[in-house]
Scaffold this motif. Structure first.
Motif, PDB file in Angstrom:
ATOM      1  N   PRO A   1       0.806  -1.225   0.000  1.00  0.00           N
ATOM      2  CA  PRO A   1       0.000   0.000   0.000  1.00  0.00           C
ATOM      3  C   PRO A   1       0.834   1.269   0.000  1.00  0.00           C
ATOM      4  CG  PRO A   1      -0.754  -1.565   1.677  1.00  0.00           C
ATOM      5  CD  PRO A   1       0.571  -2.049   1.181  1.00  0.00           C
ATOM      6  N   ALA A   2       0.134   2.393  -0.057  1.00  0.00           N
ATOM      7  CA  ALA A   2       0.801   3.690  -0.186  1.00  0.00           C
ATOM      8  C   ALA A   2       1.633   4.052   1.035  1.00  0.00           C
ATOM      9  CB  ALA A   2      -0.237   4.783  -0.460  1.00  0.00           C
ATOM     10  N   ASP A   3       1.319   3.497   2.213  1.00  0.00           N
ATOM     11  CA  ASP A   3       2.051   3.866   3.416  1.00  0.00           C
ATOM     12  C   ASP A   3       3.343   3.076   3.596  1.00  0.00           C
ATOM     13  OD1 ASP A   3       0.718   1.504   3.861  1.00  0.00           O
ATOM     14  OD2 ASP A   3       0.240   1.934   5.957  1.00  0.00           O
ATOM     15  N   THR A   4       3.651   2.151   2.698  1.00  0.00           N
ATOM     16  CA  THR A   4       4.923   1.432   2.770  1.00  0.00           C
ATOM     17  C   THR A   4       6.014   2.259   2.097  1.00  0.00           C
ATOM     18  OG1 THR A   4       4.434   0.233   0.726  1.00  0.00           O
ATOM     19  CG2 THR A   4       3.780  -0.809   2.792  1.00  0.00           C
ATOM     20  N   SER A   5       7.256   1.865   2.328  1.00  0.00           N
ATOM     21  CA  SER A   5       8.378   2.607   1.755  1.00  0.00           C
ATOM     22  C   SER A   5       8.395   2.433   0.241  1.00  0.00           C
ATOM     23  CB  SER A   5       9.697   2.115   2.351  1.00  0.00           C
ATOM     24  OG  SER A   5       9.995   0.811   1.871  1.00  0.00           O
ATOM     25  N   PRO A   6       8.944   3.399  -0.490  1.00  0.00           N
ATOM     26  CA  PRO A   6       9.021   3.254  -1.947  1.00  0.00           C
ATOM     27  C   PRO A   6       9.796   2.020  -2.379  1.00  0.00           C
ATOM     28  CG  PRO A   6      10.338   5.117  -1.177  1.00  0.00           C
ATOM     29  CD  PRO A   6       9.495   4.680  -0.036  1.00  0.00           C
ATOM     30  N   LEU A   7      10.772   1.596  -1.578  1.00  0.00           N
ATOM     31  CA  LEU A   7      11.531   0.394  -1.913  1.00  0.00           C
ATOM     32  C   LEU A   7      10.634  -0.835  -1.902  1.00  0.00           C
ATOM     33  CD1 LEU A   7      14.372  -0.651  -2.550  1.00  0.00           C
ATOM     34  CD2 LEU A   7      14.691  -1.016  -0.099  1.00  0.00           C
ATOM     35  N   LEU A   8       9.736  -0.920  -0.902  1.00  0.00           N
ATOM     36  CA  LEU A   8       8.822  -2.058  -0.835  1.00  0.00           C
ATOM     37  C   LEU A   8       7.795  -2.025  -1.957  1.00  0.00           C
ATOM     38  CD1 LEU A   8       8.049  -2.681   2.953  1.00  0.00           C
ATOM     39  CD2 LEU A   8       9.541  -3.937   1.404  1.00  0.00           C
ATOM     40  N   ARG A   9       7.425  -0.827  -2.402  1.00  0.00           N
ATOM     41  CA  ARG A   9       6.494  -0.749  -3.531  1.00  0.00           C
ATOM     42  C   ARG A   9       7.152  -1.265  -4.803  1.00  0.00           C
ATOM     43  NH1 ARG A   9       5.194   5.268  -3.098  1.00  0.00           N
ATOM     44  NH2 ARG A   9       6.089   5.265  -1.013  1.00  0.00           N
ATOM     45  N   LEU A  10       8.415  -0.915  -5.003  1.00  0.00           N
ATOM     46  CA  LEU A  10       9.138  -1.454  -6.151  1.00  0.00           C
ATOM     47  C   LEU A  10       9.275  -2.965  -6.051  1.00  0.00           C
ATOM     48  CD1 LEU A  10      12.101   1.049  -6.749  1.00  0.00           C
ATOM     49  CD2 LEU A  10       9.973   0.861  -8.013  1.00  0.00           C
ATOM     50  N   GLN A  11       9.630  -3.446  -4.873  1.00  0.00           N
ATOM     51  CA  GLN A  11       9.812  -4.876  -4.692  1.00  0.00           C
ATOM     52  C   GLN A  11       8.489  -5.627  -4.807  1.00  0.00           C
ATOM     53  OE1 GLN A  11      11.949  -5.592  -1.054  1.00  0.00           O
ATOM     54  NE2 GLN A  11      13.821  -4.629  -1.782  1.00  0.00           N
ATOM     55  N   GLY A  12       7.380  -4.987  -4.377  1.00  0.00           N
ATOM     56  CA  GLY A  12       6.079  -5.633  -4.495  1.00  0.00           C
ATOM     57  C   GLY A  12       5.709  -5.894  -5.947  1.00  0.00           C
ATOM     58  N   ALA A  13       5.952  -4.917  -6.810  1.00  0.00           N
ATOM     59  CA  ALA A  13       5.668  -5.100  -8.235  1.00  0.00           C
ATOM     60  C   ALA A  13       6.571  -6.178  -8.831  1.00  0.00           C
ATOM     61  CB  ALA A  13       5.844  -3.781  -8.971  1.00  0.00           C
ATOM     62  N   ALA A  14       7.841  -6.157  -8.455  1.00  0.00           N
ATOM     63  CA  ALA A  14       8.770  -7.168  -8.967  1.00  0.00           C
ATOM     64  C   ALA A  14       8.431  -8.551  -8.422  1.00  0.00           C
ATOM     65  CB  ALA A  14      10.202  -6.787  -8.598  1.00  0.00           C
ATOM     66  N   TYR A  15       7.960  -8.623  -7.175  1.00  0.00           N
ATOM     67  CA  TYR A  15       7.603  -9.905  -6.572  1.00  0.00           C
ATOM     68  C   TYR A  15       6.388 -10.511  -7.270  1.00  0.00           C
ATOM     69  CZ  TYR A  15       6.584 -13.336  -2.891  1.00  0.00           C
ATOM     70  OH  TYR A  15       6.350 -14.484  -2.203  1.00  0.00           O
ATOM     71  N   ALA A  16       5.374  -9.692  -7.528  1.00  0.00           N
ATOM     72  CA  ALA A  16       4.192 -10.193  -8.236  1.00  0.00           C
ATOM     73  C   ALA A  16       4.583 -10.731  -9.606  1.00  0.00           C
ATOM     74  CB  ALA A  16       3.151  -9.078  -8.365  1.00  0.00           C
ATOM     75  N   THR A  17       5.494 -10.032 -10.282  1.00  0.00           N
ATOM     76  CA  THR A  17       5.948 -10.498 -11.592  1.00  0.00           C
ATOM     77  C   THR A  17       6.741 -11.791 -11.475  1.00  0.00           C
ATOM     78  OG1 THR A  17       6.055  -8.177 -12.289  1.00  0.00           O
ATOM     79  CG2 THR A  17       7.142  -9.797 -13.688  1.00  0.00           C
ATOM     80  N   ALA A  18       7.557 -11.915 -10.427  1.00  0.00           N
ATOM     81  CA  ALA A  18       8.343 -13.143 -10.228  1.00  0.00           C
ATOM     82  C   ALA A  18       7.430 -14.341  -9.977  1.00  0.00           C
ATOM     83  CB  ALA A  18       9.315 -12.949  -9.057  1.00  0.00           C
ATOM     84  N   ILE A  19       6.348 -14.138  -9.228  1.00  0.00           N
ATOM     85  CA  ILE A  19       5.394 -15.224  -8.995  1.00  0.00           C
ATOM     86  C   ILE A  19       4.745 -15.643 -10.313  1.00  0.00           C
ATOM     87  CG2 ILE A  19       3.229 -15.843  -7.853  1.00  0.00           C
ATOM     88  CD1 ILE A  19       4.016 -13.905  -5.607  1.00  0.00           C
ATOM     89  N   ALA A  20       4.346 -14.646 -11.117  1.00  0.00           N
ATOM     90  CA  ALA A  20       3.749 -14.960 -12.419  1.00  0.00           C
ATOM     91  C   ALA A  20       4.738 -15.711 -13.306  1.00  0.00           C
ATOM     92  CB  ALA A  20       3.284 -13.670 -13.088  1.00  0.00           C
TER      93      ALA A  20
END
Length: 477
Positions: A257-276
């Motif tokens: 979510p928006a209240d997490t650090s920008p680093l975690l937002r980047l990693q979240g998008a990359a993590y979702a892609t890695a799972i796919a």
């Protein structure tokens, strides 16, 4: 006798040395390694500066506080002897001179002196993530930790967060249509299996509802949803009210979510892609929904500006426009032995401006775009798809010539009415003046009704095509 005694003494001497060396090896193996450490010297905004370490960009670090707690961070840049670190969580309690130790070393050092150093946690594995079938039905944060209180995640494999680029010559071409369950998209903006589509929308025009419809109705083996930078309230609402239990059962939700650090937002998008990517390599057909690509770009902008990268277009540094294709190109079809990733990336248009830098760049790197209109949403037209402004670049490769001709006729008739709407609404148009416009006026109510669909209604691909064909067959008859 003297010779035998000397031989026995030599054997005893050799055995003693062997035992001594064995004890030394045991002591070395059980001892803690020498830690290379640095110290925090400065913090400005979200970026910390540390000296005393030489680490590569992307390395993980652990920063120890005086109260015994620790903070995970990642190296995002350097200047001469200084490292720039970005924390993955809150930095309250951080003091000048706090000790910085590489995470890989911390994991090997159970105890140094009187300070107990923690072993590696899931949050410290910034560059490797857990994937597997055990993730289905689970809700995770940007680093793979569960948010649904259903216990530990059962992972089958540990993979790099950022995979190597896929050889474009090894990809299977997009050649077959994908049923997304939405009539307007199936017929006029047909999506191919393995295509990357953008969903361009402002706030409050039905973007999340349309994503939920596609998540429930798309013919895919696995659904991976990345909720990046959105409001925390929307995460639970999307799961319970839009996705539903049926959709969640075959889905993996990654929420940053928006209240997490920008680093975690980047990693979240990359993590979702890695799972796919994992499920694609398993031969599955995956639907990847990323909401939103704009928040991902904003997170990269925060990091880049914080470490001193100069802004370029409307405050976005050049690295933002380099990151977007690196993320998007990971989706798509795989090789002959693997499955596919069909991806939908939402793009938030500020002030409904479809020409802002992120929207313009996304249009260039995606295989098509679906534009949602605020004017249609305000008139109660859902899904509020602007057919005239939307396009699917692979449609001609995955559908029959008959469907292409019917879609062209539909758009032509619909557009002809829209161009003359002002004249018709004020009564300035005289029937009979333009036979093409007369036909458009006659068909427009049917065309408009065809484009509307309730969020609980599913329209399969075959029925959608037949209904579109019937619109013009009935008129000709």
């Amino acid at each position: 006798m003297t010779g035998l005694r000397n031989n026995a003494d030599q054997r005893n001497h050799s055995e003693n040395w062997c035992n001594y060396l064995k004890n030394c090896n045991q002591l070395i193996a059980s001892s803690a390694p020498i830690l290379s450490s640095g110290t925090v010297t400065k913090i400005t905004g979200l970026v910390m500066e540390a000296v005393g370490l030489k680490l590569a960009v992307g390395s993980s670090c652990t920063i120890f506080l005086l109260n015994g707690n620790s903070i995970s961070a990642e190296v995002v840049g350097f200047s001469e002897e200084r490292l720039f670190l970005m924390p993955t969580g809150e930095i309250y309690g951080l003091t000048p001179g706090a000790k910085v130790i590489p995470t890989e070393v911390v994991a090997q050092a159970p105890k140094i002196g009187t300070m107990q150093y923690p072993r590696r946690r899931a949050s410290d594995q910034a560059k490797h993530v857990n994937v597997g079938h055990g993730l289905l039905g689970r809700v995770l944060n940007g680093i793979g930790e569960p948010l649904d209180n259903l216990g530990p995640v059962k992972a089958e494999k540990n993979v790099p967060l950022y995979s190597r680029p896929y050889n474009p010559l090894e990809r299977i071409p997009v050649s077959e249509p994908l049923d997304v369950g939405v009539r307007a998209i199936n017929t006029l903006l047909t999506v191919g299996r393995g295509q990357r589509m953008g969903l361009f929308a402002g706030s409050g025009v039905g973007k999340s509802v349309l994503l939920g419809m596609m998540a429930r109705y798309t013919s895919a083996d696995v659904i991976v949803v990345g909720l990046i930078g959105e409001r925390g309230r929307e995460v639970k609402e999307f799961i319970e009210n839009i996705l539903g239990q049926e959709g969640l059962a075959r889905s993996v939700i990654v929420a940053a979510p928006a209240d997490t650090s920008p680093l975690l937002r980047l990693q979240g998008a990359a993590y979702a892609t890695a799972i796919a990517e994992y499920f694609r390599d398993e031969g599955k057909h995956v639907l990847l929904i990323m909401d939103s690509l704009t928040r991902y770009a904003m997170a990269q902008r925060e990091i880049a500006l914080a470490i001193g990268e100069p802004p370029a277009t409307k405050g976005y540094p050049p690295s933002v426009f380099a990151k977007l294709p690196q993320l998007v190109e990971r989706a798509g079809n795989g090789s002959n032995d693997s499955g596919s990733i069909t991806a939908f990336y939402t793009v938030l248009t500020e002030g409904d401006d479809n020409n802002d830098p992120i929207a313009d760049n996304a249009r260039a790197i995606l295989d098509g775009h679906i534009v949602l209109s605020r004017r249609l949403a305000e008139s109660g037209h859902y899904p509020a798809i602007d057919i005239e402004a939307s396009i699917s670049r692979v449609m001609s490769s995955v559908v029959s010539p008959e469907q292409i001709e019917a879609a062209r006729q539909f758009k032509s008739t619909f557009s002809r009415y829209q161009r003359s709407y002002d004249l018709i609404s004020v009564g300035a148009y005289m029937p009979g003046s333009d036979p093409v416009l007369d036909q458009a006026i006659q068909l427009y109510p049917k065309l408009e009704s065809f484009l509307q669909q309730g969020m609980t209604q599913q329209e399969n691909y075959t029925d959608s095509i037949q209904k579109m064909m019937a619109l013009f067959d009935t008129d000709n008859a």
